[in-house]
Design an enzyme around this catalytic site. Structure first.
Site, short mmCIF file in Angstrom:
data_model
loop_
_atom_site.label_atom_id
_atom_site.label_comp_id
_atom_site.label_asym_id
_atom_site.label_seq_id
_atom_site.Cartn_x
_atom_site.Cartn_y
_atom_site.Cartn_z
N CYS B 384 13.47 -40.99 -55.81
CA CYS B 384 14.64 -40.19 -56.17
C CYS B 384 15.71 -41.13 -56.65
CB CYS B 384 15.16 -39.40 -54.97
SG CYS B 384 15.85 -40.43 -53.66
N GLU B 753 11.06 -37.89 -60.57
CA GLU B 753 11.56 -37.76 -59.20
C GLU B 753 12.00 -36.35 -58.85
OE1 GLU B 753 12.95 -42.36 -58.96
OE2 GLU B 753 14.41 -40.90 -59.58
#
Lengths: 199, 801
Positions: B384, B753
């Site tokens: 992320c 992500e």
């Protein structure tokens, strides 16, 4: 990883005999499967080792045993054992208080309270089974202790039987049989029996 | 433009933007012919292995290395005392703190590196590790971050206990690292005071580990004659590693060469600098021989870069119709023993302030406090952008909690609060400028695809029969593509990225980027960008990354920044070449540049059929007879400093069935709609989404790194740490909308992500929703069968009739 264990073992022998043996530190240490006293520094300080084998893995702990107190009135002994495995990856500590009481129906009882702390790889890998493992180790310890006391102070026939049992005792913690008793103990504990209950 | 069959054939041949071109990396990977760090074998190479601490907190009383040194084949045993004269026993972290390379007088975490053994082979090194005798004096352990700031808490970092600043602002306790505040505290308090409805929830995001297939490692090779250092390393940011190594070693940056070869997955785990790398480099410099260090799985899970570990308190204020009036989030962040989280310098909590999500929230306030504990350092961005997973989790959970409190359908509540398409670019209350989005369309499409009304009906029927069925939803917005150098830097280097493209005389291309693929397929997709820009077939375009001697400086690949930043640099560099090619074409065609038009792979003179030059012909001319006044050659470099971040978004829906006697959660359906702007390679996008959803499923349903009271880590083997295989993984349904980014040269936003960030709260949403009719508003991850069963049991839902 820390576990607290309460145990009691009935012994068909006099409390005096029980107390006599409890004060014999090398003898008591010898009751611990795979353990022995390697050096007596003085009457309060000992060096010892514990060797255990589970499957292909061997772990050997070297450590110190310090007698923290002996109370003859209460027939009570307190000791702290600390050790580090020879590979430097794990450490263990046991704070143990053991005492002898007269049993109701004759004979005596060995009672024990222990706090066992394990750090390092042994905790990471074996933490979840530790209560069961400690329980089983102490059960074997208890049986050896009983046999030793009976050898000292039981009737002749029983003493002979106890001696034989002690002679058959393996010199180190037997991995596979031990693992099996841990598993059996674990499942027993699932079905109503508390892990701390005695055998 | 392309209309005739011939035009279409020409365009197909390029395999450019939008083509599901097969990955160029796969032939070598599926044949086992990739070259990873552990495949590197240099003549005379030695091996390093670590002595590690069994204790989480202890003083080192003595280290005896005699027995280890006596073992044949052992070359050296290094401790902090040996590194001290070189001033390398501690190293700076990316977060302004310092981290012990080898434990200096004291260990701060279990498995901390205490000494390093260098030996002829890996086996001798491992044997020698067991012979190093370390005597410890155990100290009180701090495991619970809630107790870190107590008056009687053990002080962990004696090295900085008197410092009132640990690199990220004032601190109030020796175990305190930083306080970070964003937004308007007073205005937010007012919004809460005046609100008709207020909800609050304690939400824990557990400590997890990215767990790529390949662990971390390096081979350091110092050439004493040349005075140069070469390091093969598992790094997502080789250029930054070169800068750091140069700064730490004193070697000029030009004499340090860092090579990231094939990397077996990164997921944020391979951004940081670890003690193993540093000790291998030092050992190579000292011994003058190559030194390899590759950690094993337990070392990897125990000490190199976990993620998350945020204790979040979320609060929403709203009116009775569900219109949100304010958001407040307080976070206690457990950073472990050293603050070495990998975030841009000015962002101690990463981009956590993206937590206003996809919603039009007038006022918000966020506070994050970071504290030290006796655990491994880290806090990386696990698949992320920096701390975005935590931010999305808290806002998406709070949206569900608010909907439940108001009795408004969760989809409807989201629809009422979405930022509307006409509000873009939208400035959030916490300072972000969302570039583009169409949230209503995305959610509407998903609800229709899954027949949401039908699911609600089915759930009502199941509930009446005492069965547990949950419907989960998330409508997330991510912030990726870090980032504009005015906001983002690492060690002072702006977070731009770069591309260098060379067109050879025969028209083939070699291009190098400052990013580095770890499985994302850059060799495939970057070539597609250049193919479309220059009209050269992708198959004739060679992409290279990861060698700092050849590639232009770049900040690397993490936080979904390759497409938003590296991809933009690639397009911009290609456009420079395109501009020069136009000049050459005009010269060759004896026409004015303005009279030329671009057609797939060639320039044509407008209105003159047959007057055209292909890019191949132009390339030859660039080296053969360039126009007067124009340099020969056809190449360009671009350093792209993005004007803004990009904001991919998505709408996910999950349906679970829960066995009320075993607690087993079965994911019946997972529908993921992603909008990543312009799509470069749909097949790779789908693959990335599948991977992201898988890792999201892993986190939500099983991953955690728990500790016992003594600081022993309890999840550091694959016996305990959950890695979903084909047996556990649900079936994924994917979908998309396309809302291009207005500021990216291609309109692309980045995607790999989003599915991780977006799916995790969706799983929690589904599990909690299964119990919503019993008043449950939140359940902490991981949603293992045992934990879910505990909830079932607590609610007495497992009683047999």
């Amino acid at each position: 990883m820390q576990v607290n264990i309460d145990k009691s073992f009935p012994i068909a022998s006099s409390a005096a005999a029980g107390w006599a043996f409890l004060q014999n530190i090398p003898g008591v240490a010898g009751c611990m499967p795979g353990a022995e006293i390697t050096e007596t520094i003085d009457d309060k300080n000992y060096k010892g080792k514990v060797k255990t084998k589970i499957g292909p893995a061997t772990m050997a702990f070297n450590g110190d045993i310090v007698i923290k107190g002996i109370n003859a009135d209460k027939r009570e002994l307190r000791l702290i054992g600390t050790g580090q495995d020879t590979k430097g990856t794990s450490t263990a500590e046991m704070d143990l208080t053991a005492w002898i009481v007269d049993a109701d129906g004759g004979g005596c009882e060995l009672k024990g309270k222990a706090t066992v702390t394990v750090n390092g790889k042994a905790a990471s890998l074996g933490g979840r089974m530790m209560t069961q493992v400690a329980d089983q180790i102490l059960n074997q310890f208890g049986q050896n202790f009983i046999n030793n006391v009976i050898t000292l102070g039981g009737d002749a026939e029983a003493a002979e039987a106890a001696k034989e049992q002690l002679a058959e005792q393996p010199k180190e913690l037997n991995g596979l049989a031990f693992a099996w008793s841990v598993i059996v103990g674990f499942f027993k504990s699932l079905f109503g029996k508390k892990p701390g209950d005695t055998a | 433009m392309a209309t005739t069959a011939e035009d279409l054939a020409r365009e197909d041949k390029l395999q450019g933007l939008g083509c599901s071109r097969k990955r160029k990396e796969d032939p070598r990977f599926i044949q086992g012919k990739g070259t990873y760090v552990d495949d590197v074998k240099l003549p005379g190479m030695l091996f390093a292995d670590m002595v590690r601490s069994p204790y989480a907190h202890a003083r080192i009383k003595s280290i005896n290395k005699d027995k280890a040194l006596a073992l044949p084949g052992v070359h050296a045993v290094l401790t902090a005392a040996d590194l001290k004269p070189l001033n390398l026993h501690w190293m700076p972290t990316l977060a302004g703190d310092v981290q012990a390379v080898l434990a200096d007088e004291k260990v701060h975490l279990q498995y901390q590196e205490v000494a390093v053994v260098i030996a002829d082979d890996r086996y001798i090194a491992a044997d020698a590790v067991e012979l190093v005798e370390v005597e410890y004096e155990p100290l009180p352990v701090l495991v619970d971050p809630h107790k870190a700031l107590d008056d009687d808490a053990p002080i962990l970092r004696e090295d900085i206990k008197d410092k009132d600043n640990a690199g990220q602002g004032p601190r109030k306790h020796p175990n305190h690292i930083f306080s970070w505040e964003v937004g308007e505290q007073e205005a937010t308090s007012r919004a809460f005071d005046e609100a008709e409805v207020v909800v609050k929830e304690e939400i824990y995001y557990p400590r997890v580990h990215p767990s790529p297939l390949e662990t971390c490692g390096c081979v350091a090779s110092f050439d004493k004659v040349k005075g140069s250092l070469m390091v093969y390393i598992t790094s997502q940011a080789p250029h930054i590693v070169r800068t750091v190594v140069s700064m730490l070693s004193g070697l000029p940056e030009s004499k340090v060469r860092i090579i990231s070869p094939d990397i077996g997955g990164g997921f944020g785990n391979k951004v940081g600098i670890y003690p193993g790398y540093v000790t291998a480099i030092v050992a190579s410099i000292v011994l003058g021989r190559p030194v390899k260090w590759v950690e094993d799985r337990m070392e990897h899970l125990s000490t190199t870069a976990w993620a998350r570990d945020y204790y979040m308190t979320g609060e929403l204020a709203a009116d009775k119709n569900g219109r949100i009036k304010g958001l407040r989030v307080n976070v206690l962040a457990d950073h472990g023993a050293f603050n070495s989280h990998a975030q841009p310098t000015k962002w101690p909590a990463g981009f956590f302030s993206i937590c206003t999500g996809s919603y039009d929230i007038p006022v918000a306030y966020v506070k994050v406090d970071g504290v030290y504990t006796n655990k491994a350092p880290g806090g990386v961005a696990y698949r992320c952008s920096f701390r975005v997973t935590e931010a999305v989790y808290v806002i998406e959970r709070m949206m569900d909690v608010l909907a439940q409190k108001l009795g408004i359908d969760r989809m409807e509540l989201r629809m009422r609060n979405f930022v509307k398409p006409e509000q873009f670019p939208y400035h959030t209350a916490l300072g972000w400028e969302l570039d583009s989005g169409d949230y209503h369309t995305a959610l509407t499409k998903v609800l229709k695809a899954v027949d949401y009304e039908g699911l609600i009906k089915e759930q009502a029927e199941k509930r009446s029969k005492g069965e547990l069925m949950g419907i989960g939803v998330t409508t997330f917005t991510e912030v990726v593509g870090a980032g504009p150098s005015r906001n983002c830097d690492i060690l002072g280097v702006g977070m731009f990225d770069s591309a260098e493209i060379r067109v050879h005389p025969t028209g083939s291309v070699i291009a190098r980027m400052g990013t580095i693929s770890q499985g994302q397929g850059h060799q495939t997709t970057y070539a597609q960008i250049i193919a479309s820009e220059l009209g050269i077939p992708s198959d004739e375009i060679q992409i290279e990354e990861g060698d700092t001697d050849t590639a232009p400086y770049g900040l690397g690949t993490y936080g979904s920044r390759s497409t938003p930043v590296g991809g933009a640099a690639t397009a911009m560099a290609a456009r420079k070449i395109h501009d020069k090619a136009r000049k050459i074409a005009a010269h060759l065609l004896e026409a004015s540049e303005n009279d030329l038009e671009w057609d797939i792979d060639r320039f044509k003179v407008k209105g003159v059929p047959g007057a055209e030059k292909t890019m191949k012909e132009i390339a030859w001319a660039a080296y053969n007879r360039p126009p007067e006044g124009l340099e020969p050659g056809l190449e360009a470099v671009n350093y792209y400093d993005p004007p803004n971040f990009t904001y991919p978004f998505g709408a996910y829906l999950c349906v679970v069935d829960i066995d009320k006697y075993t607690g087993e959660v079965k994911v019946r359906r997972f529908y993921a709609l992603d909008d990543c702007g312009t799509r470069i390679n749909p097949m790779i996008i789908e693959g990335q989404i599948h991977g992201g959803l898988n890792e999201g499923f892993a986190v939500a349903m099983g991953q955690e790194l728990p500790f016992d009271a003594e600081g022993n880590i309890l999840g550091n083997t694959f016996m305990d740490y959950f890695i979903p295989t084909t047996m556990e993984t649900p079936h994924w349904e994917t979908d998309y909308t396309v809302t291009p980014s207005p500021h990216h040269p291609l309109g692309a936003k980045g995607v790999a992500e989003s599915p991780h960030v977006g799916s995790i709260p969706c799983f929690t949403s589904a599990v909690v929703n299964a119990f919503a009719h019993k008043g449950v508003t939140h359940m902490n991850m991981p949603h293992t069968s045992f934990r879910v069963w505990q909830k079932i049991h607590e609610l007495s839902l497992d009683k047999r009739e």
